[in-house]
Design an enzyme around this catalytic site. Structure first.
Site, PDB file in Angstrom:
ATOM      1  CD  GLU A   1      -9.508  -0.991   0.310  1.00 27.21           C
ATOM      2  OE1 GLU A   1      -8.403  -1.562   0.165  1.00 27.21           O
ATOM      3  OE2 GLU A   1     -10.255  -1.200   1.282  1.00 27.21           O
TER       4      GLU A   1
ATOM      5  CD  GLU B   1      -2.672  -1.114   2.637  1.00 23.59           C
ATOM      6  OE1 GLU B   1      -2.639  -0.109   3.366  1.00 23.59           O
ATOM      7  OE2 GLU B   1      -3.357  -2.120   2.888  1.00 23.59           O
TER       8      GLU B   1
HETATM    9  O1  KIV Z   1      -6.014  -7.346   2.541  1.00 25.35           O
HETATM   10  C1  KIV Z   1      -6.907  -7.361   1.698  1.00 25.35           C
HETATM   11  O2  KIV Z   1      -7.834  -8.145   1.802  1.00 25.35           O
HETATM   12  C2  KIV Z   1      -6.795  -6.415   0.588  1.00 25.35           C
HETATM   13  C3  KIV Z   1      -7.947  -6.159  -0.321  1.00 25.35           C
HETATM   14  C4  KIV Z   1      -7.546  -5.414  -1.529  1.00 25.35           C
HETATM   15  C5  KIV Z   1      -8.922  -7.167  -0.605  1.00 25.35           C
HETATM   16  O3  KIV Z   1      -5.779  -5.827   0.443  1.00 25.35           O
END
Ligand code: KIV
Length: 327
Positions: free
Chosen positions: A221, A154
């Site tokens: 997201e 991320e």
């Molecule tokens: O950890 C997760 O479930 C994700 C989502 C994108 C589904 O990163």
């Protein structure tokens, strides 16, 4: 009889086509699930799906059974060992509590149950921020021990050096922009991102920078659907949306949300494709009732018996004239 059937089943699974896949990963040995006639999904195959406008289907898995479930459909393109593992499997309150060792432990199990889907594993919070070198070492552990085929992380422009280095050393990176659950504290909660002009510009600039750094795909997201489409139209790599509307190149959901086994908060973008919680809880209660009322196990159908003559001899030998079993 069973052993014979098992052998021919195994032979079928190592036929000429499957033998080619063996160098990648042996097919999961679930005797109840027939082998899926699909080649191992590669990054090239994912790009081809995007090119042909075929929506990419990605789903999370956290253990061997959920990995087998993901692999049971020919339509699953990517299995993600998401760090949502923290909440849905381990009972933590957020993904920030998950450690690298826990992720590796679960990733190993998912890898054992994964056949054709491309296997991506989330880099847990804190495993890719202190230095590029440390990020490489941790990603290598996910590949070597967790058997990841790609890692997901991320962040935006602040992580491009890590994305570039991992890509250079041959570890494919899936980026993740928009709502970043690992930063829920600094973002003041799990909120839709990119709703303001400035916010939308930031998500776009981050996505472009991550693509330039070498990310092979990107999760977007919780952003408005207009922004999901804008990013998808601007990028050359597949966009996988979760709460980003219907225009991204693919979709991802959390396994427990799809199955309806998760009773926590249900985000707007979640669709439950089954209600397994009800089925599961009913089964648990029915089992308890059957144990309590003595109807389980059934003497005829669910119990073993002993040959009458052997039983009589047993009684005679152990009870003898005293009529009780010797200590
Ligand atoms: O950890 C997760 O479930 C994700 C989502 C994108 C589904 O990163």
């Amino acid at each position: 009889m069973f052993a014979h059937r098992q052998i021919s089943h195994d032979l079928l699974r190592t036929g000429p086509q499957l033998r080619r896949w063996m160098s990648v990963r042996p097919p999961a040995a679930d005797p109840a699930t027939p082998a899926i006639p699909r080649k191992k999904v590669t990054i090239q195959a994912l790009h081809a799906l995007r090119q042909s406008k075929t929506p990419i289907s990605m789903l999370t898995a956290y253990d061997y059974p959920s990995a087998l479930a993901c692999s049971s459909s020919v339509l699953t393109d990517i299995t993600l060992v998401g760090d949502s593992l923290a909440q849905v499997c381990l009972g933590y309150s957020s993904t920030t509590q998950l450690t690298l060792s826990e992720m590796i432990h679960h990733s190993k199990a998912v890898a054992r149950g994964t056949t054709h889907p491309f296997l991506v594993v989330d880099m847990p919070f804190g495993t890719y921020h202190s230095s590029v070198n440390e990020a490489v070492l941790n990603a290598v552990r996910l590949v070597q021990e967790g058997r990841a085929e790609g890692v997901k992380m991320e962040g935006g422009r602040e992580i491009v050096d890590v994305v570039r280095k991992l890509t250079e050393v041959g570890i494919p990176v899936m980026a993740h922009v928009g709502l970043l659950p690992q930063r829920h504290s600094s973002m003041s909660g799990y909120k839709v991102q990119g709703r303001s002009v400035e916010g939308a510009k930031k998500v776009v600039a981050d996505a472009i920078a991550l693509q330039e750094a070498g990310a092979f795909a990107i999760v977007v997201e919780a952003v408005p659907l207009e922004l999901g489409k804008y990013i998808t139209d601007r990028l050359k790599i597949p966009t996988i949306g979760i709460g980003a509307g219907p225009h991204t190149n693919g979709q991802v959901l959390v396994y427990d949300d799809v199955m309806g086994t998760w009773s926590g908060h249900k985000a707007k973008f979640v669709r439950r494709f089954a209600n397994l919680k009800e089925v599961r809880d009913n089964a648990i209660h029915a089992y308890g009732e059957a144990v309590r009322d003595g109807s389980f196990p059934d003497a005829a159908a669910e119990s073993y018996t002993m040959d009458k003559a052997a039983w009589d001899r047993f009684l005679e030998e152990v009870e003898g004239s005293t009529g009780s079993v010797a200590a």
